[in-house]
Scaffold this motif. Structure first.
Motif, PDB file in Angstrom:
ATOM      1  N   VAL A  28       0.040   7.583   3.184  1.00 55.41           N
ATOM      2  CA  VAL A  28      -1.159   8.410   3.314  1.00 55.41           C
ATOM      3  C   VAL A  28      -1.083   9.668   2.445  1.00 55.41           C
ATOM      4  O   VAL A  28      -2.115  10.173   1.973  1.00 55.41           O
ATOM      5  N   ALA A  80      -4.358  11.872  -4.077  1.00 56.09           N
ATOM      6  CA  ALA A  80      -5.412  11.328  -4.950  1.00 56.09           C
ATOM      7  C   ALA A  80      -6.696  12.146  -4.789  1.00 56.09           C
ATOM      8  O   ALA A  80      -7.368  12.444  -5.779  1.00 56.09           O
ATOM      9  N   ILE A  81      -6.999  12.531  -3.541  1.00 49.65           N
ATOM     10  CA  ILE A  81      -8.210  13.338  -3.307  1.00 49.65           C
ATOM     11  C   ILE A  81      -8.060  14.706  -3.980  1.00 49.65           C
ATOM     12  O   ILE A  81      -8.969  15.187  -4.660  1.00 49.65           O
ATOM     13  N   ARG A  88      -6.071  15.514  -6.481  1.00 45.56           N
ATOM     14  CA  ARG A  88      -6.034  15.377  -7.950  1.00 45.56           C
ATOM     15  C   ARG A  88      -7.446  15.139  -8.487  1.00 45.56           C
ATOM     16  O   ARG A  88      -7.832  15.707  -9.507  1.00 45.56           O
ATOM     17  N   ARG A 110      -2.653   9.109  -0.810  1.00 42.63           N
ATOM     18  CA  ARG A 110      -4.129   9.111  -0.740  1.00 42.63           C
ATOM     19  C   ARG A 110      -4.646  10.546  -0.702  1.00 42.63           C
ATOM     20  O   ARG A 110      -5.639  10.869  -1.347  1.00 42.63           O
ATOM     21  N   ARG A 111      -3.947  11.385   0.063  1.00 40.58           N
ATOM     22  CA  ARG A 111      -4.362  12.801   0.104  1.00 40.58           C
ATOM     23  C   ARG A 111      -4.206  13.426  -1.284  1.00 40.58           C
ATOM     24  O   ARG A 111      -5.050  14.195  -1.738  1.00 40.58           O
ATOM     25  N   HIS A 122       0.845  -1.203   0.000  1.00 42.35           N
ATOM     26  CA  HIS A 122       0.000   0.000   0.000  1.00 42.35           C
ATOM     27  C   HIS A 122       0.874   1.244   0.000  1.00 42.35           C
ATOM     28  O   HIS A 122       1.915   1.275   0.663  1.00 42.35           O
ATOM     29  N   LEU A 123       0.433   2.257  -0.731  1.00 45.13           N
ATOM     30  CA  LEU A 123       1.161   3.533  -0.727  1.00 45.13           C
ATOM     31  C   LEU A 123       0.832   4.301   0.555  1.00 45.13           C
ATOM     32  O   LEU A 123      -0.180   4.028   1.207  1.00 45.13           O
ATOM     33  N   ASP A 173      -7.462  13.736   6.610  1.00 42.83           N
ATOM     34  CA  ASP A 173      -6.895  13.464   5.268  1.00 42.83           C
ATOM     35  C   ASP A 173      -7.839  13.982   4.186  1.00 42.83           C
ATOM     36  O   ASP A 173      -7.402  14.578   3.196  1.00 42.83           O
ATOM     37  N   LYS A 184     -12.899   4.352   3.845  1.00 45.41           N
ATOM     38  CA  LYS A 184     -11.618   3.984   3.219  1.00 45.41           C
ATOM     39  C   LYS A 184     -10.472   4.340   4.173  1.00 45.41           C
ATOM     40  O   LYS A 184     -10.699   4.870   5.249  1.00 45.41           O
ATOM     41  N   ALA A 185      -9.261   4.079   3.706  1.00 45.27           N
ATOM     42  CA  ALA A 185      -8.108   4.279   4.600  1.00 45.27           C
ATOM     43  C   ALA A 185      -7.680   5.741   4.662  1.00 45.27           C
ATOM     44  O   ALA A 185      -6.500   6.077   4.513  1.00 45.27           O
ATOM     45  N   VAL A 186      -8.652   6.625   4.834  1.00 44.85           N
ATOM     46  CA  VAL A 186      -8.343   8.045   5.027  1.00 44.85           C
ATOM     47  C   VAL A 186      -9.159   8.562   6.209  1.00 44.85           C
ATOM     48  O   VAL A 186     -10.293   8.135   6.403  1.00 44.85           O
TER      49      VAL A 186
END
Lengths: 331, 310
Positions: free
Chosen positions: A18, A24-25, A27, A21-22, A15-16, A152, A146-148
């Motif tokens: 955190v 990604a949100i 973008r 993931r931030r 997994h990448l 985040d 999800k994992a945020v």
């Protein structure tokens, strides 16, 4: 019938972190904003203004250098202007630090203030896409499962607003500074104009942070897209209308406008009044031209209401944070 | 050696103002297909949300996949999938883009996320409609999409909140088959919250019945059926009169059902007396379904008890 394997497959990759993931949100938010063609056009216009600013800096740069093509070309039409340019050139040779610094600092102060309006306008279009839409569609639950974390999610959304302002405002301003100085005959201008870019960056970061937080707060007020956009624009326009009226009656009312607060912060950072005074005192011809600037205008430029602006900006940020805390929940 | 618990709670409580949604829930749940049953407002969804940290716990403690809920939120949710009951898509996105984004939110790199999104959409049976905007999807497509986003990051446990809501019978069967395969074939623990007893009966090995925020029953379906082995459904080809006479000789109630089956209340702890009777009368049944309504009876009895002892 499917011709490929459609069974479930396990995944055992890594997994990448955190921050991805931030990102990604952020973008995703930017992509969603730029799907709106009006927003795309507005951003392109901002970059168009950067090209115009580059052209202006090129012209100013040419006027400040001896025997430049522009000075010679101007001489064909107006020998007086050519003499003025040569005077400036001589003065530049004596005070390169002051002339380039002063010119560009004043120019970038005005350019930042002008383009900031475009940034606020574009941000208004993005406000419904930040949190409002997620509130309307219950997407907050998906993010929360999800994992945020909520932080985040908010950081990702903040980055969307910040990124949009960087794209529409700070980006074009910095590009104009870089290209404008790149096209000057002497690359020493980069060094002499460092104050302009420094002030731009400081003001840009402060204003973008403030505006992004306020945009998130407004976006969280309602789950109706039209309402949040309207609140943003009405706040901005009303602030612009009230501020000049309130000067003579209740000056503190001016601080209800976030734009007014930002103007005061910009004045405190760029300090254009000092540059205008220096220019008036150092260049006799310019002094004649700047004599028309009224004392009241100079006084307004030289004494910004910084502490009031900072205090009210903080209050606005607290209010935005309170709204976000109340509204951005999975339920 | 028994498998480690996937869910562990101790005196878990959740209070909303004056209302106690969860009241001292103690659970220790082994991996498998778990059915969470209860009437509306029983606390099923609240229990799920507390475990997923969508709601803060008021008191008590909970562990999911061996990790402390409330302390390791991100780490837990990386290994957990969830399909909420209500629609919760992101407007303006197309199906495959949405599932890819959900995978990225769980920490999958973009290329992997995109590939897995397509694989999961294949798995849930979505074709070219994955390239359409979600806003245009039917209820069935949205349910499939919700399942795809819940499993795209290959979780160890999936919480499904009413996954067959709004589906036609064919769609229900398809979704239930997919859910069934998640545990049976791929070893992913499934927690299915539903008020449809048939769905739970078909899929789940463990049953948790919850009402008024309290766990009333937690056992395997097999044990529950064993406890309620007092009746059976017999499928017999004709000869109903003979079967009725045989049951009458033992004073067992015998009732034909609309589906052609015959329900026999044999009042015994096992099926052996019934089998002996059928053998004795030379009645060859096509099928015997032991305790067909065991779950329903357990459910109703548990609710009655809960109402009797508030």
């Amino acid at each position: 019938m499917p011709i490929h394997d459609i069974s479930y497959k396990h995944w055992d990759g890594v997994h990448l972190g955190v921050w991805h993931r931030r990102l990604a949100i952020a973008r995703h938010g930017l992509t969603a904003c730029l799907r709106n063609k009006w927003m795309r056009h507005a951003v392109v216009l901002c970059w168009g203004s950067a090209l115009a600013m580059t052209g202006l800096l090129f012209m100013v740069g040419q006027l400040l250098v001896a025997d430049s093509v522009v000075v010679q070309w101007v001489g064909n039409f107006n020998p007086g202007l050519q003499s003025f340019a040569r005077l400036l050139t001589t003065w530049l040779e004596q005070h390169p630090e002051i002339s380039v610094r002063t010119t560009q600092n004043v120019l970038f102060y005005f350019y930042c203030a002008l383009l900031l309006r475009a940034g606020i306008f574009i941000l208004g279009m993005a406000v419904p896409l930040l949190i409002t839409q997620d509130l309307a569609s219950n997407a907050i639950i998906i993010y929360s499962s999800k994992a945020v974390s909520r932080a985040d999610y908010l950081l990702g959304k903040f980055s969307t607003a910040f990124g949009l302002l960087a794209m529409a405002w700070l980006g074009p301003v910095c590009a104009a500074w870089f290209l404008g100085n790149l096209l000057t005959p002497d690359w020493g201008f980069f060094w002499h104009a460092r104050a302009a870019i420094f002030h731009t960056l400081v003001f840009g970061l402060v204003a973008m942070t403030l505006l992004s937080l306020l945009a998130l707060g407004v976006s969280a007020i309602s789950s109706k897209e039209k309402s949040t956009a309207a609140i943003w624009y009405v706040w901005w326009i009303l602030g612009g209308v009230v501020a000049p009226i309130a000067v003579k009656t209740r000056p503190w009312l001016q601080h209800l406008s976030f734009n007014y607060n930002l103007e005061q912060i910009a004045l405190a950072i760029f300090r254009p009044a000092e540059d205008l005074t220096t220019a008036r005192e150092s260049i006799p011809i310019l002094g004649e031209m700047l004599r028309d600037v009224s004392t009241r205008s100079m006084s307004a430029l030289s004494t910004p209401a910084l502490w009031g602006a900072v205090t009210w900006s903080w209050l606005m940020v607290f209010l935005a944070a309170w709204i976000i805390r109340k509204r951005v929940k999975p339920e | 050696m028994s498998a480690p618990s996937v869910i562990e709670t101790q005196a878990l409580s959740k209070v909303y103002g004056p209302q106690r949604a969860l009241d001292g829930v103690d659970l220790k749940v082994a991996p498998g297909a778990i059915g969470l049953l209860g009437p509306n407002g029983a606390g099923k969804s609240t229990l799920m949300k507390c475990l997923l940290q969508l709601q803060p716990i008021t008191s008590g403690s909970a562990k999911l996949l061996g990790r402390e809920v409330g302390r390791e939120g991100r780490e837990i949710r990386k290994r957990v999938g969830y399909t909420p009951e209500q629609d919760c898509h992101i407007p303006g996105m197309v199906g495959c883009e949405y599932v890819t984004y959900c995978a990225q939110l769980c920490g999958l790199p973009f290329a992997v996320a995109r590939q897995r999104a397509h694989e999961m959409l294949d798995f849930v049976g979505m074709g070219q409609e994955r390239y359409r905007k979600i806003d245009t999807y039917s209820t069935g497509m949205k349910q499939r999409l919700k399942l795809a986003q819940a499993i795209v990051h290959d979780p160890e446990i999936v919480f499904l909140d009413e996954p067959t809501n709004g589906l036609d019978p064919k769609g229900q069967t398809q979704i239930l088959e997919l859910v069934h395969s998640l545990w049976q074939t791929y070893g992913i623990t499934v927690v299915l919250s539903s008020h449809l007893l048939n769905d739970v009966d078909r899929l789940c090995e463990q049953i948790i019945i919850i009402a008024r925020g309290r766990v009333l029953v937690h056992d395997t379906l097999e044990n529950l059926k064993a406890r309620n082995r007092r009746s059976a459904e017999v499928v017999i080809d004709g000869r109903y009169q003979e079967l009725q006479a045989a049951c009458a000789s033992r004073q067992w109630a015998c009732e034909p059902l609309p589906n052609g089956h015959v329900k026999i209340a044999h009042q015994c702890a096992s099926l052996n007396p019934l089998l002996a009777l059928l053998h004795e009368r030379k009645l060859a049944p096509l099928e015997i379904i032991p305790s067909p309504n065991a779950l329903e009876e357990t459910f109703v009895r548990a609710l009655e008890l809960s109402h009797a002892n508030p």
